[in-house]
Design a protein around this motif. Sequence first.
Motif, PDB file in Angstrom:
ATOM      1  N   PHE A 278      12.215  25.250  -1.015  1.00  0.00           N
ATOM      2  CA  PHE A 278      12.937  25.013  -2.266  1.00  0.00           C
ATOM      3  C   PHE A 278      12.313  23.838  -3.015  1.00  0.00           C
ATOM      4  CE2 PHE A 278      16.418  22.520  -4.298  1.00  0.00           C
ATOM      5  CZ  PHE A 278      16.795  23.435  -5.263  1.00  0.00           C
ATOM      6  N   GLY A 279      11.951  24.073  -4.275  1.00  0.00           N
ATOM      7  CA  GLY A 279      11.348  23.020  -5.076  1.00  0.00           C
ATOM      8  C   GLY A 279       9.955  22.633  -4.654  1.00  0.00           C
ATOM      9  N   GLY A 280       9.399  23.332  -3.663  1.00  0.00           N
ATOM     10  CA  GLY A 280       8.086  22.956  -3.135  1.00  0.00           C
ATOM     11  C   GLY A 280       8.121  21.666  -2.343  1.00  0.00           C
ATOM     12  N   SER A 281       9.333  21.164  -2.076  1.00  0.00           N
ATOM     13  CA  SER A 281       9.471  19.834  -1.489  1.00  0.00           C
ATOM     14  C   SER A 281       9.576  19.901   0.030  1.00  0.00           C
ATOM     15  CB  SER A 281      10.695  19.123  -2.067  1.00  0.00           C
ATOM     16  OG  SER A 281      10.460  18.780  -3.409  1.00  0.00           O
ATOM     17  N   SER A 282       8.610  19.285   0.660  1.00  0.00           N
ATOM     18  CA  SER A 282       8.534  19.125   2.103  1.00  0.00           C
ATOM     19  C   SER A 282       7.563  17.974   2.306  1.00  0.00           C
ATOM     20  CB  SER A 282       7.999  20.401   2.758  1.00  0.00           C
ATOM     21  OG  SER A 282       6.691  20.680   2.283  1.00  0.00           O
ATOM     22  N   VAL A 283       7.400  17.552   3.540  1.00  0.00           N
ATOM     23  CA  VAL A 283       6.417  16.510   3.804  1.00  0.00           C
ATOM     24  C   VAL A 283       5.037  16.979   3.356  1.00  0.00           C
ATOM     25  CG1 VAL A 283       5.281  15.164   5.615  1.00  0.00           C
ATOM     26  CG2 VAL A 283       7.758  15.478   5.664  1.00  0.00           C
ATOM     27  N   LEU A 284       4.726  18.240   3.602  1.00  0.00           N
ATOM     28  CA  LEU A 284       3.440  18.791   3.172  1.00  0.00           C
ATOM     29  C   LEU A 284       3.321  18.771   1.655  1.00  0.00           C
ATOM     30  CD1 LEU A 284       0.771  20.299   3.728  1.00  0.00           C
ATOM     31  CD2 LEU A 284       2.112  22.432   3.735  1.00  0.00           C
ATOM     32  N   GLY A 285       4.306  19.326   0.958  1.00  0.00           N
ATOM     33  CA  GLY A 285       4.242  19.382  -0.503  1.00  0.00           C
ATOM     34  C   GLY A 285       4.206  18.012  -1.145  1.00  0.00           C
ATOM     35  N   ALA A 286       4.888  17.041  -0.534  1.00  0.00           N
ATOM     36  CA  ALA A 286       4.932  15.692  -1.098  1.00  0.00           C
ATOM     37  C   ALA A 286       3.576  15.010  -1.111  1.00  0.00           C
ATOM     38  CB  ALA A 286       5.938  14.838  -0.317  1.00  0.00           C
ATOM     39  N   ARG A 287       2.616  15.528  -0.342  1.00  0.00           N
ATOM     40  CA  ARG A 287       1.261  14.977  -0.389  1.00  0.00           C
ATOM     41  C   ARG A 287       0.707  14.995  -1.815  1.00  0.00           C
ATOM     42  NH1 ARG A 287      -2.376  15.213   4.374  1.00  0.00           N
ATOM     43  NH2 ARG A 287      -1.154  15.559   6.263  1.00  0.00           N
ATOM     44  N   GLY A 288       1.124  15.988  -2.597  1.00  0.00           N
ATOM     45  CA  GLY A 288       0.649  16.053  -3.973  1.00  0.00           C
ATOM     46  C   GLY A 288       1.023  14.822  -4.770  1.00  0.00           C
ATOM     47  N   TYR A 289       2.186  14.252  -4.484  1.00  0.00           N
ATOM     48  CA  TYR A 289       2.609  13.062  -5.223  1.00  0.00           C
ATOM     49  C   TYR A 289       2.142  11.765  -4.592  1.00  0.00           C
ATOM     50  CZ  TYR A 289       4.089  15.122  -9.291  1.00  0.00           C
ATOM     51  OH  TYR A 289       4.003  15.766 -10.497  1.00  0.00           O
ATOM     52  N   VAL A 290       1.636  11.826  -3.377  1.00  0.00           N
ATOM     53  CA  VAL A 290       0.854  10.700  -2.869  1.00  0.00           C
ATOM     54  C   VAL A 290      -0.396  10.558  -3.733  1.00  0.00           C
ATOM     55  CG1 VAL A 290      -0.428   9.786  -0.901  1.00  0.00           C
ATOM     56  CG2 VAL A 290       1.747  10.970  -0.517  1.00  0.00           C
ATOM     57  N   GLU A 291      -1.041  11.693  -4.020  1.00  0.00           N
ATOM     58  CA  GLU A 291      -2.225  11.676  -4.885  1.00  0.00           C
ATOM     59  C   GLU A 291      -1.881  11.160  -6.275  1.00  0.00           C
ATOM     60  OE1 GLU A 291      -5.307  12.227  -3.849  1.00  0.00           O
ATOM     61  OE2 GLU A 291      -4.467  12.513  -1.837  1.00  0.00           O
ATOM     62  N   CYS A 292      -0.732  11.578  -6.812  1.00  0.00           N
ATOM     63  CA  CYS A 292      -0.319  11.107  -8.135  1.00  0.00           C
ATOM     64  C   CYS A 292      -0.105   9.594  -8.129  1.00  0.00           C
ATOM     65  CB  CYS A 292       0.961  11.819  -8.567  1.00  0.00           C
ATOM     66  SG  CYS A 292       1.555  11.330 -10.203  1.00  0.00           S
ATOM     67  N   GLY A 293       0.517   9.070  -7.065  1.00  0.00           N
ATOM     68  CA  GLY A 293       0.716   7.637  -6.964  1.00  0.00           C
ATOM     69  C   GLY A 293      -0.599   6.889  -6.971  1.00  0.00           C
ATOM     70  N   ARG A 294      -1.588   7.436  -6.311  1.00  0.00           N
ATOM     71  CA  ARG A 294      -2.913   6.808  -6.307  1.00  0.00           C
ATOM     72  C   ARG A 294      -3.553   6.859  -7.689  1.00  0.00           C
ATOM     73  NH1 ARG A 294      -4.556   9.716  -0.604  1.00  0.00           N
ATOM     74  NH2 ARG A 294      -3.461   8.252   0.781  1.00  0.00           N
TER      75      ARG A 294
ATOM     76  N   GLY B 117       6.733  11.345  -2.469  1.00  0.00           N
ATOM     77  CA  GLY B 117       5.285  11.169  -2.517  1.00  0.00           C
ATOM     78  C   GLY B 117       4.874   9.904  -3.228  1.00  0.00           C
ATOM     79  N   LEU B 118       5.562   9.558  -4.312  1.00  0.00           N
ATOM     80  CA  LEU B 118       5.241   8.343  -5.056  1.00  0.00           C
ATOM     81  C   LEU B 118       5.539   7.081  -4.249  1.00  0.00           C
ATOM     82  CD1 LEU B 118       6.599   9.305  -8.593  1.00  0.00           C
ATOM     83  CD2 LEU B 118       4.192   9.078  -7.932  1.00  0.00           C
ATOM     84  N   VAL B 119       6.639   7.108  -3.493  1.00  0.00           N
ATOM     85  CA  VAL B 119       7.017   5.925  -2.705  1.00  0.00           C
ATOM     86  C   VAL B 119       5.949   5.597  -1.671  1.00  0.00           C
ATOM     87  CG1 VAL B 119       8.658   5.078  -0.968  1.00  0.00           C
ATOM     88  CG2 VAL B 119       9.499   6.144  -3.077  1.00  0.00           C
TER      89      VAL B 119
ATOM     90  N   SER C  79       8.789   1.451  -2.181  1.00  0.00           N
ATOM     91  CA  SER C  79      10.104   1.834  -2.703  1.00  0.00           C
ATOM     92  C   SER C  79      10.557   0.961  -3.857  1.00  0.00           C
ATOM     93  CB  SER C  79      11.142   1.801  -1.579  1.00  0.00           C
ATOM     94  OG  SER C  79      11.193   0.521  -0.972  1.00  0.00           O
ATOM     95  N   ALA C  80      10.092  -0.273  -3.949  1.00  0.00           N
ATOM     96  CA  ALA C  80      10.560  -1.178  -4.997  1.00  0.00           C
ATOM     97  C   ALA C  80      10.076  -0.763  -6.375  1.00  0.00           C
ATOM     98  CB  ALA C  80      10.115  -2.608  -4.699  1.00  0.00           C
ATOM     99  N   ARG C  81       8.991   0.012  -6.451  1.00  0.00           N
ATOM    100  CA  ARG C  81       8.411   0.359  -7.756  1.00  0.00           C
ATOM    101  C   ARG C  81       8.769   1.769  -8.220  1.00  0.00           C
ATOM    102  NH1 ARG C  81       2.215  -1.690  -8.228  1.00  0.00           N
ATOM    103  NH2 ARG C  81       1.967  -0.829  -6.130  1.00  0.00           N
ATOM    104  N   VAL C  82       9.575   2.491  -7.468  1.00  0.00           N
ATOM    105  CA  VAL C  82       9.919   3.866  -7.841  1.00  0.00           C
ATOM    106  C   VAL C  82      11.426   3.970  -8.060  1.00  0.00           C
ATOM    107  CG1 VAL C  82       9.768   6.293  -7.231  1.00  0.00           C
ATOM    108  CG2 VAL C  82       7.975   4.700  -6.462  1.00  0.00           C
ATOM    109  N   ILE C  83      11.814   4.362  -9.283  1.00  0.00           N
ATOM    110  CA  ILE C  83      13.222   4.553  -9.620  1.00  0.00           C
ATOM    111  C   ILE C  83      13.458   6.050  -9.792  1.00  0.00           C
ATOM    112  CG2 ILE C  83      15.082   4.068 -11.253  1.00  0.00           C
ATOM    113  CD1 ILE C  83      13.507   1.553 -12.106  1.00  0.00           C
ATOM    114  N   GLY C  84      14.246   6.626  -8.901  1.00  0.00           N
ATOM    115  CA  GLY C  84      14.580   8.039  -9.000  1.00  0.00           C
ATOM    116  C   GLY C  84      15.906   8.232  -9.710  1.00  0.00           C
ATOM    117  N   VAL C  85      16.011   9.326 -10.459  1.00  0.00           N
ATOM    118  CA  VAL C  85      17.254   9.664 -11.161  1.00  0.00           C
ATOM    119  C   VAL C  85      17.730  11.009 -10.626  1.00  0.00           C
ATOM    120  CG1 VAL C  85      18.375  10.045 -13.385  1.00  0.00           C
ATOM    121  CG2 VAL C  85      16.475   8.415 -13.212  1.00  0.00           C
TER     122      VAL C  85
END
Length: 326
Positions: free
Chosen positions: A154-170, A194-196, A201-207
């Motif tokens: 669901f949502g593509g969200s898993s530890v595997l899928g979150a790798r994509g947003y590790v790349e985005c954070g970089r 992924g961003l965190v 965690s201090a620099r990421v604000i989720g809504v």
Amino acid sequence: MSADSRTPHRAVLGTWPTPLEPMPRLARALGLGADDLWIKRDDLTGLGGGGNKVRKLEWTCGVAQSEGATVLVTTGAPQSNHARLTAAAGARLGLDVVLVLAGAPGSSNSGNLALDGLLGATVVWAGDAALDAAAREVAARLRQQGGVPALIPFGGSSVLGARGYVECGRELLAQAPDLAAVVVAVGSGGTMAGLVDPLGSARVIGVHCGAVDDPVRTVSGMVSGLSGTPCAPETLRVRLDQVGDGYGVLTEQAMAALTLTARTEGIVLDPIYTGRAMAGLIAAVEDGDVVSGQRTVFLHSGGMPGLFGHAATVAKAEAALTASKS
């Protein structure tokens, strides 16, 4: 992210890096300095109408390909952005796609549903059944028919899928080394998680947008999976004040945020995710959580096609047009 010699196969689906652009007129409208507010354009990821799900699908579909899948099966709401982009990913990779969607066919097939059809996906309506169970039943039926289904979460969200947003954070660290905060919609949680990982965690604000029951624990679980060390839920910055009457219901704050962003920067958001996220950013400025003199980035996770399938938003936008001509 912890080192792993068994790095999963990654499919190439998007165009990277996405742009980082200033939003000076919106910044001034919110009482910030002209150089304080920027937008990360993950609506411009280049596949199937764009959006944040492309980064996740590069990993989940890559593994599916490596395991010999012939059909992708995933779940979502009727106007799911993830479903649309799974359909697009399947078309790009030569895989069939079955979308298991909540509820029943409605009176309108506009928005993401129209694109699902254009992209060649098959839709199975789950009615009131639990989506995960319905998807497993579909996958079992496909196996009996000789297919090799891969269940995409669901949502593509898993530890595997979150790798994509590790790349985005970089990417963000390279584009804006002085980044103080990034504001992001929290749906199924993988984007924030992924961003965190690279940003902290201090620099990421989720809504929170209302898509999951416990967004904080959902995100903390994925962050823990990425890093290999526990992430305490209380360290995460998740705003819970923008859900309103529920996930699919347009809020006054989101509509106001949609309108202000469109009229100051020519940027179109969607009513469910990015509209709520921008409303959360505005609220964060008002309560001092986002301040002048520091660089804040709004992550535009896409979703504009869904706006055209959301009757309340379309009606309000058209009413504004009528009023402006009267």
